[in-house]
Structures are given as structure tokens and as C-alpha cells.
Design an enzyme around this catalytic site. Structure first.
Site, PDB file in Angstrom:
ATOM      1  N   ASP A 257       7.288  61.109  32.910  1.00 53.54           N
ATOM      2  CA  ASP A 257       7.045  61.593  34.275  1.00 53.54           C
ATOM      3  C   ASP A 257       7.651  60.612  35.273  1.00 53.54           C
ATOM      4  O   ASP A 257       8.360  60.996  36.209  1.00 53.54           O
ATOM      5  CB  ASP A 257       5.543  61.708  34.573  1.00 53.54           C
ATOM      6  CG  ASP A 257       4.846  62.735  33.709  1.00 53.54           C
ATOM      7  OD1 ASP A 257       4.813  62.537  32.478  1.00 53.54           O
ATOM      8  OD2 ASP A 257       4.340  63.734  34.248  1.00 53.54           O
ATOM      9  N   ASP A 390       3.450  68.702  24.257  1.00 51.69           N
ATOM     10  CA  ASP A 390       2.217  68.515  23.490  1.00 51.69           C
ATOM     11  C   ASP A 390       1.859  69.589  22.467  1.00 51.69           C
ATOM     12  O   ASP A 390       1.584  69.299  21.325  1.00 51.69           O
ATOM     13  CB  ASP A 390       1.031  68.366  24.453  1.00 51.69           C
ATOM     14  CG  ASP A 390       1.216  67.207  25.404  1.00 51.69           C
ATOM     15  OD1 ASP A 390       2.364  66.756  25.582  1.00 51.69           O
ATOM     16  OD2 ASP A 390       0.221  66.742  25.972  1.00 51.69           O
ATOM     17  N   GLU A 625       2.778  72.605  37.707  1.00 48.27           N
ATOM     18  CA  GLU A 625       3.162  71.929  36.464  1.00 48.27           C
ATOM     19  C   GLU A 625       4.058  72.860  35.624  1.00 48.27           C
ATOM     20  O   GLU A 625       5.033  72.447  35.050  1.00 48.27           O
ATOM     21  CB  GLU A 625       1.872  71.578  35.700  1.00 48.27           C
ATOM     22  CG  GLU A 625       2.054  70.648  34.532  1.00 48.27           C
ATOM     23  CD  GLU A 625       0.708  70.339  33.858  1.00 48.27           C
ATOM     24  OE1 GLU A 625      -0.343  70.828  34.334  1.00 48.27           O
ATOM     25  OE2 GLU A 625       0.715  69.609  32.849  1.00 48.27           O
TER      26      GLU A 625
HETATM   27  C1  GLC Z   1       1.092  66.656  29.579  1.00 48.93           C
HETATM   28  C2  GLC Z   1       2.541  66.991  29.210  1.00 48.93           C
HETATM   29  C3  GLC Z   1       3.355  65.709  29.143  1.00 48.93           C
HETATM   30  C4  GLC Z   1       3.226  64.966  30.456  1.00 48.93           C
HETATM   31  C5  GLC Z   1       1.757  64.736  30.838  1.00 48.93           C
HETATM   32  C6  GLC Z   1       1.588  64.171  32.235  1.00 48.93           C
HETATM   33  O1  GLC Z   1       0.477  65.930  28.586  1.00 48.93           O
HETATM   34  O2  GLC Z   1       2.610  67.673  28.013  1.00 48.93           O
HETATM   35  O3  GLC Z   1       4.705  65.983  28.864  1.00 48.93           O
HETATM   36  O4  GLC Z   1       3.889  63.755  30.388  1.00 48.93           O
HETATM   37  O5  GLC Z   1       1.055  65.943  30.778  1.00 48.93           O
HETATM   38  O6  GLC Z   1       2.229  64.981  33.163  1.00 48.93           O
END
Ligand code: GLC
Length: 665
Positions: A257, A390, A625
Site C-alpha cells: 500500500d 488475500d 477499496e
Molecule cells: C487487504 C488486502 C491487501 C492490502 C491490505 C491493506 O489485506 O488484501 O492487499 O495490503 O488489505 O490495504
């Protein structure tokens, strides 16, 4: 001073969700209206002070119902209902807009007489009524072309009289309609056509078609407004020296991120980009590993929180810092290499890149030495979350094969249930496995060599390795800029590229697949991540073409249907879920990569469509998101940082081009 007049068009499209109700089926009139309005924005209304929003009707029905709008598609002009239940009358619309803006050219184009209604059934042997965005229309036209049938065609999104014809012939506006030998055929009914046109099934030529994408257009003012909204989101999520992915569910510092976020800052405040990465790398372990979360000491409420990871067992965590024990894709070198071109203060860029280079190199070294157990130049991940994707379908099989359970799986499940209340989070299914993998790592004191020997989850991922490959070559550029030798980086990039092509590529299918090292097999799931080597320039020209053909042949809204942008999972799969995290929704970072990839392999139109659609999506529906591919409804966290940062990247590039500044590739 007199206030400048503007016109706000809003199309309430038949889609959306309200309480327990959700619209799943499509409305043809809505699709046609959408195409017509997009086209007007690109043509007659281009550069005029007119904005267009497309909103899902069911999510917003209460906003128009009290103005008398109840039947989608509803078009409002400056909040007044202009038309509903049918495709808007274009000449009348142009004239209304012209009158509001005192724009005589628009008033005149609106007053142009409607062409006289033709009777195609008499004038030509075969006439096709179509809209460019309607898949069945595209198939029909392709079928006629490929089989050498002559016909005349009429686009209902361009001609009022064509729409009237269709309504007159069929009683409603339903396309495609084909008039052949005096018969009216609705839809693409191949067998009826074959009979009528005398085509024998064995001679029939297959169909190849693409949806003709209408690329959304923005005025410079609109782009500046979107840019500002995105900048505000980053400001809101920024704490002291780093930026949360979002303020409620993600109050810590996340690895990839922050990489994406730093790219956003580079465009308007490079210092913040540098501070962001500086903060992230405070969490780098002594072996070069960069954890996926650096915990914010102010917030205890993330799960699994800092105590679950027992990262200190490794003996490698910097003093006073709390981190998780898995990593995320190394996007950072790629994101920050642009400082060379974007930071107007070259000295400052040079000094920061000199500071960060050894840390980036150490991170990349870590992957080659610690995460490539068989020295194949392919990095393996040890947990699904390490991929950043994830709960993608990619991990279903390898996780299902894990039979051990962890000590704290139960408490983790309870906690997850609480969290699931907050949104569409991964639910219970694999929680035991997730926690078992973490437990196995801390029990092995994060000794990666030992973990590789007994860990039940070791996967060479296509996206992860493509990102590493690109980052290696960008690290090479950084090295050159600061006067160091870049050879090692270009060599490593080349090695990863060769390894991806040798091991993860299925040439016959024209696609790339992850490899499961534990079960020694490819994971053949058709996710969008299979196409990611494109952005890193990994396939050669022929393979690139094959990959694009495969992408078209599957349900990713390129040749098959129209959606707001590219979904993360093939929409024809039975377990596709357009609202569930990495199992179907549109993600901005993935689309951002895909646009770059398709552009590199010559698909400029498609790339432009993807990027402009992302801008349109965030402009209309907010900076979420992820998004439902069909309705565009924002899902997961609102005001999400990487969405804002990557939109800044796209918008800033467009503004630079318009300002005649050199383009930064
Ligand atoms: C979720 C996403 C991941 C991201 C995180 C924080 O876990 O799958 O890719 O880095 O959220 O945004």
C-alpha cells in the site's frame, strides 16, 4: 461576476443494492442510454461545461423518486428528470443543454430534423440494428462478416430514427434486431439465420468479436477536481509521516500500500513520498525482509495484531518496532523510480534515492537468497496474504490440502466473525489454515531455510514474480541515476523473466499460472493475475499476442460483455463473486497494471479505456477499496489510499499531456 453556467447530467442505471434486494439482471435501455451519453460527452459535449455521472439506481432511488423519477433508466439534467423508462431523446437533450448554457451550436444540433423513418424491410435485403456495447450485436455482426453476408447496419445509439424503427418493429427497444428477407429476428438466433440465409452448419465460420469500448472523456476542470478529491483522501489518511490504507479497518502501515501511495505523492509533494517509504523501511528486518504490516502503536484493534505474529522470535526485528511476519509484493523500486523524472528538485531526488537504494537492494537480495529454495530465480510466498491477494481463488486448493490446525485458530475465528460484520471480509472457511501457517513460521523462528523444508504452503506466484522482475529493472534505473553499477539488477530482472517464461508459462494455453512447490503442480485458476506478466514486458511479442487472445476468450469484459472495468476473476466461473474481495471485484491497482501491460503489447485503445474507466469509476462512485464489476458500486473500505494514489497517477499524467509537458513513462 456572473456564475458560469454548468449542466450536470445524471443517469440512474438499473443496477444496485438496497437492504436485501440486489439487481442482478441487465437493462438494455440503460446500457444503450449509457453508451449514447458517453458518446455525446466525447463528441458534441466535449469541452463543454457538462458533467456526467452514472449511478446505480437501486442504491439511489430515493434521490429521484421525490422528483418523479421511478423507472430506470432515469436521466436528470441539473437534478430535474429529463426522461425515464426509455432511452433519452438526443436532439431534445442537446437542445435543452444548449438552452441552459446559451450555446447556439448545441441548440442548433438539437433542432436538426430527425431523419425520416426508413423502411429497411423494403429497402435492403438484410438490415441489422445494433449498439456497439451489446455483445449479442457484436456476435451477430461478426457472424455476418465472417460468413460473407452483405447487410446494412444501423446503430441505435447514433440514430433516433433507428430506435424508433426498432420500437415499431418489435414493440420495444431490444437489440440486436435483424430484418432478413422480410422476416424480423430478435436477438442472435444463429440457427434461424442459418436456415434463412442458407448457411450450412459445417460451413459456418466462427465468430471473433470485441466490445467496442467507449472511452470516458473528462474536461481539464473535471480532472483537476478528481485530483483534488484524491489528494484530500491521502491527507485524511496520513498520520505523522506515513499513510494508513484507510482510517477504520487498516490503521497501520502496510507494505505494498505504502509503495502505491508513494507514487501518488510523487506527483504533487515528492517529499511526502520519501517520508512514506522512509517510515515503511524502519520496519525492515536485519535480513532485508520487509514485513507486510508495521503496527501503529496507537491502535491495538487490528486482527491478527502484533502479538499473534511473535515476530521477535526471529531476532531480526528492529528495536522498538512491531511488525507482522510475512511480506508483500516488492512494488517500491518501481513506484519510486519515477522520482527521477517527477521531482522537479533533482538534488533532492538524488539524495533520497541514494538513501533508499541500499534498503531496496537488501530487500531484493533477501528474496533471491531466502525465498528461492531451489535457486530457480523465482520467489516463493509462504502465506496467501503475502501475495497481497488475500482470498483469491488461487489459494483454495493449496489451503484445502492443509490438514493441521493451529493453537489459536478458535480465537482467531471469533475475532474474524466480529470483523466480518464490518464488511465483506474473508470469512471462516480458511481461517484455521491461515493461522496454522503463521504458527509454523514463528515456531521456526522465521528461519526461512527451515520453513522451506516443512511448510505446507510455498507458491511461486505470477504476480509477485512479475512485480519483482519489473522492480529489479527499475532498481537498475535508480542505480544508474545515482551513479552505481546497475548490472546486477538488469541481470536479475532478466533471470526472473526467463524463469517466469520457462516455468510459469503455459504456451499452449497462452497464459501464466502460479506453481505450487509443495504439490509440484501449476494452479490452473483463471484469475486476472495470470495476465500480469504483460506489464513487466515478460512475454515476447508472439506470446504477448497469445496472452491477449486468451484474455479476450475468457469472461473479463473485453470481448464478452461490458463492465465498469476489468474484474479480478473470470466472470463465467461458477464461484465468481463480484462483491467478494479478490474473488471477482474490480481492483484499481490490478487494473492499473493491466492497462500498462495491454498498452505495451499494442492494445492502446483497451488501455485507454481501462484507465479512463477507473477515473470515471472513482469520480462517480467514490474512492473505494474495490468495486462490483457490473454496477460499479464501491465495496470494502471507503476513501481507500491506494485507490486515491493511483488515480492521482492517472489523472496527473493526463493533465501533464494537456499542459504540453513531456510525458513520463
Ligand atoms: C487487504 C488486502 C491487501 C492490502 C491490505 C491493506 O489485506 O488484501 O492487499 O495490503 O488489505 O490495504
Amino acid at each position: 461576476m456572473m456564475k458560469k453556467k454548468t449542466v450536470r447530467l445524471t443517469l440512474y442505471r438499473y443496477a444496485g443494492k438496497f437492504l436485501f434486494f440486489r439487481i442482478k439482471n441487465r437493462c438494455r435501455e440503460c446500457d444503450i442510454s449509457y453508451t449514447i451519453l458517453q458518446r455525446l460527452m466525447n463528441e458534441q459535449l466535449r469541452g463543454k461545461p457538462v458533467s456526467l455521472r452514472i449511478v446505480p439506481w437501486l442504491d439511489n432511488f430515493w434521490k429521484v423518486i421525490w422528483r418523479g423519477g421511478w423507472h430506470a433508466p432515469i436521466l436528470t439534467v441539473n437534478s430535474k428528470v429529463f426522461s425515464q423508462g426509455r432511452v433519452p431523446d438526443v436532439p431534445k437533450l442537446l437542445s435543452t443543454i444548449g438552452k441552459t448554457l446559451n450555446d447556439t451550436s448545441l441548440i442548433q444540433s438539437g433542432e436538426v430534423k430527425i431523419e425520416k423513418v426508413v423502411s429497411p424491410e423494403k429497402e435492403s435485403a438484410i438490415t441489422v440494428y445494433f449498439s456497439p456495447a451489446c455483445p449479442h450485436c457484436r456476435w451477430l455482426i461478426s457472424y455476418l462478416n465472417n460468413n460473407g453476408i452483405k447487410y446494412s447496419s444501423r446503430d441505435v445509439t447514433l440514430s433516433e430514427s433507428a430506435r424508433k424503427d426498432v420500437e415499431r418493429l418489435t414493440g420495444r427497444l431490444s437489440i440486436p434486431v435483424i430484418i432478413a428477407k422480410g422476416e424480423i429476428i430478435q436477438g442472435f438466433d444463429k440457427s434461424r439465420l442459418n436456415d434463412l440465409l442458407g448457411i450450412l452448419p459445417e460451413n459456418e465460420k466462427p465468430i471473433k468479436s470485441d466490445i467496442q469500448k467507449i472511452i470516458p472523456h473528462f474536461t481539464s476542470n473535471q480532472l483537476r477536481e478528481i485530483h483534488q478529491k484524491a489528494v484530500n483522501i491521502l491527507a485524511k489518511n496520513r498520520l505523522n509521516g506515513w499513510t494508513m490504507p484507510s482510517s477504520s479497518l487498516y490503521p497501520h502501515l502496510w507494505n505494498w500500500d505504502s509503495g502505491f501511495i508513494s507514487r501518488g505523492y510523487l506527483h504533487y509533494d515528492p517529499e511526502k513520498a520519501y517520508i512514506e517509504l522512509r517510515s515503511l523501511f524502519t520496519g525492515q528486518w536485519s535480513d532485508g525482509f520487509l514485513p507486510h504490516i508495521i503496527f501503529n502503536p496507537e491502535y491495538a484493534h487490528h486482527f491478527p495484531g502484533r502479538d499473534y505474529w511473535k515476530a521477535d522470535n526471529s531476532g531480526k526485528v528492529p528495536a522498538g518496532i512491531f511488525t507482522s511476519g510475512i511480506s508483500q509484493p516488492p512494488v517500491h523500486a518501481t513506484m519510486i523510480a519515477k522520482a527521477i523524472k517527477l521531482d522537479p528538485d533533482k538534488e533532492r531526488a538524488l539524495s533520497f534515492l541514494k538513501e533508499i537504494y541500499p534498503k531496496l537492494k537488501k530487500l531484493h537480495d533477501f528474496y533471491f537468497t531466502e525465498r528461492d529454495p531451489y535457486s530457480e530465480n523465482l520467489v516463493s510466498i509462504v502465506h496467501p496474504w503475502e501475495s497481497g491477494l488475500d482470498n483469491a481463488p488461487l489459494w483454495d486448493e493449496p489451503l484445502a490440502a492443509i490438514t493441521d490446525t493451529s493453537e489459536w485458530a478458535l480465537s482467531m475465528q471469533q475475532k474474524y466473525d466480529e470483523l466480518a460484520e464490518q464488511g465483506d471480509r474473508p470469512k471462516r472457511t480458511y481461517i484455521e489454515k491461515y493461522s496454522y501457517l503463521i504458527e509454523n513460521m514463528y515456531k521456526n523462528n522465521y528461519n526461512w531455510g527451515k520453513i522451506a523444508e516443512n511448510h505446507p504452503f510455498l507458491i511461486q506466484g505470477v504476480l509477485f514474480n512479475s512485480i519483482l522482475c519489473k522492480s529489479e529493472s527499475d532498481l537498475g534505473k535508480i542505480a544508474e541515476f545515482i551513479g552505481y553499477s546497475a548490472d546486477i539488477h538488469y541481470e536479475r530482472a532478466d533471470k526472473v523473466k526467463t524463469a517466469i517464461n520457462n516455468k510459469l508459462c503455459d504456451e499452449a494455453e497462452g497464459i501464466y499460472y502460479n506453481f505450487d512447490l509443495v504439490h509440484q503442480k501449476h494452479i490452473k485458476r483463471d484469475t486476472i493475475f495470470s495476465y500480469m506478466p504483460l506489464f513487466a514486458g515478460i512475454p515476447d511479442k508472439d506470446m504477448g499476442k497469445a496472452v491477449l487472445d486468451t484474455l479476450r476468450a475468457h469472461c473479463f469484459c473485453i470481448a464478452d460483455m461490458d463492465c465498469v472495468a476489468i474484474p479480478s476473476y473470470d466472470m463465467c466461473q461458477v464461484d465468481f463473486d463480484g462483491e467478494f474481495y479478490w474473488r471477482g471485484p474490480v481492483w484499481i491497482n490490478i487494473n492499473w497494471y493491466l492497462a500498462q501491460g495491454t498498452r505495451q503489447y499494442g492494445e492502446t485503445q483497451l488501455a485507454e479505456w481501462i484507465e479512463n474507466s477507473l477515473i470515471a469509476l472513482t469520480d462517480r462512485n467514490g474512492f473505494y477499496e474495490y468495486y462490483d464489476p457490473d454496477s460499479g458500486r464501491g465495496l470494502g473500505e471507503k476513501d481507500f489510499s491506494w485507490t486515491a494514489a493511483l488515480i492521482i497517477d492517472l489523472v496527473a499524467k493526463r493533465l501533464r499531456v494537456r499542459a504540453g509537458k513531456p510525458q513520463v513513462h
